[in-house]
Design a protein around this motif. Structure first.
Motif, PDB file in Angstrom:
ATOM      1  N   LEU A   1       0.839  -1.166  -0.073  1.00 43.20           N
ATOM      2  CA  LEU A   1       0.059  -0.037  -0.166  1.00 43.20           C
ATOM      3  C   LEU A   1       0.981   1.393   0.091  1.00 43.20           C
ATOM      4  O   LEU A   1       1.925   1.244   0.661  1.00 43.20           O
ATOM      5  N   THR A   2       0.229   2.212  -0.547  1.00 43.77           N
ATOM      6  CA  THR A   2       1.139   3.479  -0.625  1.00 43.77           C
ATOM      7  C   THR A   2      -0.093   4.687  -0.783  1.00 43.77           C
ATOM      8  O   THR A   2      -1.005   4.338  -1.305  1.00 43.77           O
ATOM      9  N   ARG A   3       0.491   5.801  -0.536  1.00 41.86           N
ATOM     10  CA  ARG A   3      -0.517   7.186  -0.910  1.00 41.86           C
ATOM     11  C   ARG A   3      -0.214   7.529  -2.216  1.00 41.86           C
ATOM     12  O   ARG A   3      -0.925   8.378  -2.626  1.00 41.86           O
ATOM     13  N   SER A   4       0.929   7.243  -2.724  1.00 45.01           N
ATOM     14  CA  SER A   4       1.126   7.793  -3.954  1.00 45.01           C
ATOM     15  C   SER A   4       0.191   7.622  -4.987  1.00 45.01           C
ATOM     16  O   SER A   4      -0.308   6.670  -5.123  1.00 45.01           O
TER      17      SER A   4
ATOM     18  N   ALA B   1     -10.603 -12.697  -4.572  1.00 42.21           N
ATOM     19  CA  ALA B   1     -11.041 -13.736  -5.671  1.00 42.21           C
ATOM     20  C   ALA B   1      -9.687 -14.291  -6.156  1.00 42.21           C
ATOM     21  O   ALA B   1      -9.614 -15.546  -6.654  1.00 42.21           O
ATOM     22  N   THR B   2      -8.766 -13.469  -6.597  1.00 48.01           N
ATOM     23  CA  THR B   2      -7.462 -14.067  -7.200  1.00 48.01           C
ATOM     24  C   THR B   2      -6.331 -14.180  -6.198  1.00 48.01           C
ATOM     25  O   THR B   2      -6.146 -13.068  -5.282  1.00 48.01           O
ATOM     26  N   ASP B   3      -5.627 -15.131  -6.417  1.00 45.69           N
ATOM     27  CA  ASP B   3      -4.464 -15.470  -5.683  1.00 45.69           C
ATOM     28  C   ASP B   3      -3.189 -14.473  -6.167  1.00 45.69           C
ATOM     29  O   ASP B   3      -2.142 -14.877  -6.767  1.00 45.69           O
ATOM     30  N   THR B   4      -3.383 -13.236  -5.922  1.00 44.83           N
ATOM     31  CA  THR B   4      -2.411 -12.395  -6.273  1.00 44.83           C
ATOM     32  C   THR B   4      -2.160 -11.311  -5.257  1.00 44.83           C
ATOM     33  O   THR B   4      -2.980 -11.075  -4.461  1.00 44.83           O
ATOM     34  N   VAL B   5      -0.863 -10.579  -5.183  1.00 42.78           N
ATOM     35  CA  VAL B   5      -0.357  -9.746  -4.192  1.00 42.78           C
ATOM     36  C   VAL B   5      -1.270  -8.469  -4.808  1.00 42.78           C
ATOM     37  O   VAL B   5      -1.080  -8.005  -5.742  1.00 42.78           O
ATOM     38  N   THR B   6      -1.822  -7.559  -3.956  1.00 41.64           N
ATOM     39  CA  THR B   6      -2.620  -6.435  -4.415  1.00 41.64           C
ATOM     40  C   THR B   6      -1.741  -5.208  -4.125  1.00 41.64           C
ATOM     41  O   THR B   6      -1.349  -5.042  -2.656  1.00 41.64           O
ATOM     42  N   VAL B   7      -1.357  -4.464  -5.026  1.00 43.75           N
ATOM     43  CA  VAL B   7      -0.439  -3.189  -4.835  1.00 43.75           C
ATOM     44  C   VAL B   7      -1.451  -2.133  -5.145  1.00 43.75           C
ATOM     45  O   VAL B   7      -2.258  -1.942  -6.310  1.00 43.75           O
ATOM     46  N   ALA B   8      -1.668  -1.251  -4.073  1.00 44.91           N
ATOM     47  CA  ALA B   8      -2.907  -0.222  -4.174  1.00 44.91           C
ATOM     48  C   ALA B   8      -2.507   1.055  -3.422  1.00 44.91           C
ATOM     49  O   ALA B   8      -1.833   1.109  -2.541  1.00 44.91           O
ATOM     50  N   PHE B   9      -3.264   2.000  -3.943  1.00 45.23           N
ATOM     51  CA  PHE B   9      -3.459   3.139  -3.371  1.00 45.23           C
ATOM     52  C   PHE B   9      -4.366   2.933  -2.066  1.00 45.23           C
ATOM     53  O   PHE B   9      -5.538   2.176  -2.207  1.00 45.23           O
ATOM     54  N   TYR B  10      -3.716   3.085  -0.833  1.00 42.12           N
ATOM     55  CA  TYR B  10      -4.545   2.794   0.271  1.00 42.12           C
ATOM     56  C   TYR B  10      -5.877   3.331   0.442  1.00 42.12           C
ATOM     57  O   TYR B  10      -6.684   2.539   1.291  1.00 42.12           O
ATOM     58  N   GLY B  11      -6.240   4.342  -0.088  1.00 42.70           N
ATOM     59  CA  GLY B  11      -7.826   4.697  -0.049  1.00 42.70           C
ATOM     60  C   GLY B  11      -8.714   3.841  -0.779  1.00 42.70           C
ATOM     61  O   GLY B  11      -9.856   3.973  -0.200  1.00 42.70           O
ATOM     62  N   TRP B  12      -8.194   3.028  -1.346  1.00 29.02           N
ATOM     63  CA  TRP B  12      -9.147   2.091  -2.136  1.00 29.02           C
ATOM     64  C   TRP B  12      -9.560   0.840  -1.339  1.00 29.02           C
ATOM     65  O   TRP B  12     -10.347   0.088  -1.823  1.00 29.02           O
ATOM     66  N   VAL B  13      -8.701   0.420  -0.395  1.00 34.78           N
ATOM     67  CA  VAL B  13      -8.910  -0.617   0.513  1.00 34.78           C
ATOM     68  C   VAL B  13      -9.275  -0.601   1.953  1.00 34.78           C
ATOM     69  O   VAL B  13      -8.997  -1.284   2.897  1.00 34.78           O
ATOM     70  N   THR B  14      -9.644   0.803   2.080  1.00 38.28           N
ATOM     71  CA  THR B  14     -10.237   1.060   3.369  1.00 38.28           C
ATOM     72  C   THR B  14     -11.295   0.083   3.830  1.00 38.28           C
ATOM     73  O   THR B  14     -12.226  -0.094   3.307  1.00 38.28           O
ATOM     74  N   GLY B  15     -11.045  -0.464   5.093  1.00 40.20           N
ATOM     75  CA  GLY B  15     -12.075  -1.196   5.784  1.00 40.20           C
ATOM     76  C   GLY B  15     -11.512  -2.606   5.568  1.00 40.20           C
ATOM     77  O   GLY B  15     -12.038  -3.701   6.246  1.00 40.20           O
ATOM     78  N   LEU B  16     -10.671  -3.019   4.618  1.00 39.36           N
ATOM     79  CA  LEU B  16     -10.018  -4.294   4.486  1.00 39.36           C
ATOM     80  C   LEU B  16      -9.042  -4.745   5.242  1.00 39.36           C
ATOM     81  O   LEU B  16      -8.170  -3.875   5.888  1.00 39.36           O
TER      82      LEU B  16
END
Length: 500
Positions: free
Chosen positions: A316-319, A377-392
């Motif tokens: 996760l990153t804010r970038s 659902a998919t067995d992958t590492v999720t690389v994300a802007f941390y605002g999109w995964v709030t609550g997970l």
């Protein structure tokens, strides 16, 4: 053996004997009255097992009391990981089993993932088994964007009023804020207030982190007992809690199932590292991959409940400059993937990217990726802007220091660090990895020091951090006037409180 050939030593028996001493470990099933005992031998197995125990559903007496009282209008607030979403899901299941339709509302794009997760869990509860004596209700999912579209508040009220059944309406909303100083806060307040005015029998439970300006129509319930994250992770979050309008954690009196493993601290520093931030650096991606391999992530272990999958990992990153390869209609790469994404891929780690660029330029692809991440659902590492995964949540989370391009003008490193801890570190349950850029120090040539080579006894995760020269001592200031002594001392003490 009495002779060179012995009929009793068959080929199969010979192989069995060799395997017993030099082969892989065998698994033996033995009946046990005390249940199955999980064997933990590696660091990765420890992370997986502690993560499994932390994921077990646990309710505090306070949460049980709220469920038993069952008030119609509730706002649940508290620091991350205190069980707010869990209680929303349980209340939704109760309404469904009572025969009511449940409406899950996503009010912002940053709540799409957690709202999808709530919807999925409610639908799974319906398919788990028949409801005794009652026809269960149904789950409806409503998507709005009250931040960017002012009219969505009125639209949401209109849509929900149309769903009223015999004067009753049952609504769940997660990740809300009622702070009037921000646009989403005032609009959340207006949404809740208007629903309460127009629906005779409104049952609305909502949850959020912040505790400012809560509408009087809602009964406030504060959760403070941490349930999701290991103590080692909580110690990374707690130093910044008091800097937000968030209730601090409290001691439940019940020990956690484990303290958790030490934080793995990596550094975006050295000749092999490129770019301003870790998100731009392929070497940082490869360093993270090394740690994931050390934890055994993605390693196939037969019949082992204590294993880590790629889907157990967030990076996760804010970038805002985070994306996978961008291609044109002919399939040609027009913009290569961000450095950290490319580094992970080069190291053989399967990744899925949830960045700001997809949200801006390919909304359909972004929506599909959010749906996938919400249910893992998919067995992958999720690389994300941390605002999109709030609550997970995930068992392993790597947090990359960085800023959104809009932050450079007004955000300090301290403010960025506060946001990273509250929004990104809090997604971790068990094993935290941080990747930071060392602070820039100005050292006179005469004070330059040579570093001592690290010995082989240093832990692996410390080897990645490059030792930095100590900062130069401050120049002694001229003697201030007597009237300014106290003020100068206070200012110096204030500077010492800045988080590193």
């Amino acid at each position: 053996m009495a002779c060179t050939v012995d009929a009793r030593l068959t080929d199969q028996l010979y192989l069995d004997m060799v395997a017993r001493f030099v082969g892989p470990a065998t698994t033996v099933s033995v009946p046990c009255y005390n249940g199955v005992r999980v064997e933990v031998r590696t660091t990765g197995q420890a992370v997986a097992e502690l993560g499994r125990r932390l994921a077990l559903l646990v309710l505090t007496l306070q949460q049980l009391d709220l469920m038993n009282r069952d008030p119609p209008l509730v706002y649940i607030t508290g620091a991350p990981g205190t069980g707010k979403t869990v209680v929303l899901v349980l209340q939704g299941v109760r309404w469904l089993r009572q025969g009511h339709d449940v409406h899950v509302i996503s009010t912002l794009y940053t709540t799409r993932a957690v709202s999808t997760s709530i919807k999925q869990q409610l639908q799974m509860s319906l398919s788990a088994g028949p409801t005794p004596s009652l026809t269960p209700g149904s789950v409806s999912y409503h998507l709005y964007d009250i931040f960017n579209r002012k009219g969505d508040v009125d639209q949401a009220v209109t849509d929900l009023v149309a769903c009223v059944n015999n004067g009753h309406l049952h609504v769940l909303i997660d990740e809300v804020s009622f702070d009037s100083r921000v646009k989403r806060g005032s609009r959340h307040t207006r949404l809740v207030t208007r629903l309460a005015q127009r629906v005779p029998h409104l049952y609305l439970w909502c949850a959020g982190v912040h505790n400012t300006e809560i509408p009087p129509a809602l009964q406030t319930q504060v959760f403070t007992v941490p349930l999701r994250s290991a103590p080692a992770v909580l110690r990374e979050i707690q130093p910044v809690i008091h800097r937000f309008a968030v209730h601090d954690y409290s001691d439940s009196g019940v020990p956690a199932p484990g303290d958790g493993l030490s934080v793995i601290r990596l550094s975006h520093h050295g000749n092999a590292h490129t770019g301003r931030w870790p998100v731009d650096c392929a070497q940082c991606g490869q360093d993270i991959a090394v740690e994931l391999r050390r934890l055994g992530v993605g390693r196939s272990v037969a019949n082992s409940p204590s294993r880590l999958s790629y889907r157990d990992v967030f990076v996760l990153t804010r970038s805002g400059d985070l994306h996978d390869d961008v291609t044109d209609e002919a399939g040609r790469v027009t913009s290569p993937a961000s450095g950290v994404v490319q580094g992970l891929k080069d190291a053989g780690v399967p990744v899925s990217v949830l960045g700001v660029q997809d949200f801006l330029h390919n909304r359909a692809r972004w929506e599909g990726a959010v749906q996938d991440v919400a249910v893992a659902a998919t067995d992958t590492v999720t690389v994300a802007f941390y605002g999109w995964v709030t609550g997970l949540e995930r068992r392993v989370v790597a947090v990359l220091q960085g800023r959104h391009q809009d932050d450079d003008a007004g955000w300090t490193d301290e403010e960025t660090d506060r946001g990273d801890r509250l929004e990104a570190v809090s997604r971790c349950t068990t094993q935290l990895i941080t990747v930071r850029t060392p602070p820039v120090t100005t050292t006179p040539p005469s004070l330059t020091t040579t570093t001592t080579p690290v010995t082989t006894t240093t832990p692996r995760h410390n080897l990645i951090q490059q030792p930095l020269p100590p900062p130069s001592p401050p120049r002694p200031p001229p003697p201030p006037p007597a009237t300014t002594t106290t003020t100068t001392a206070k200012r110096r003490r204030g500077r010492k409180c800045v988080l590193s």
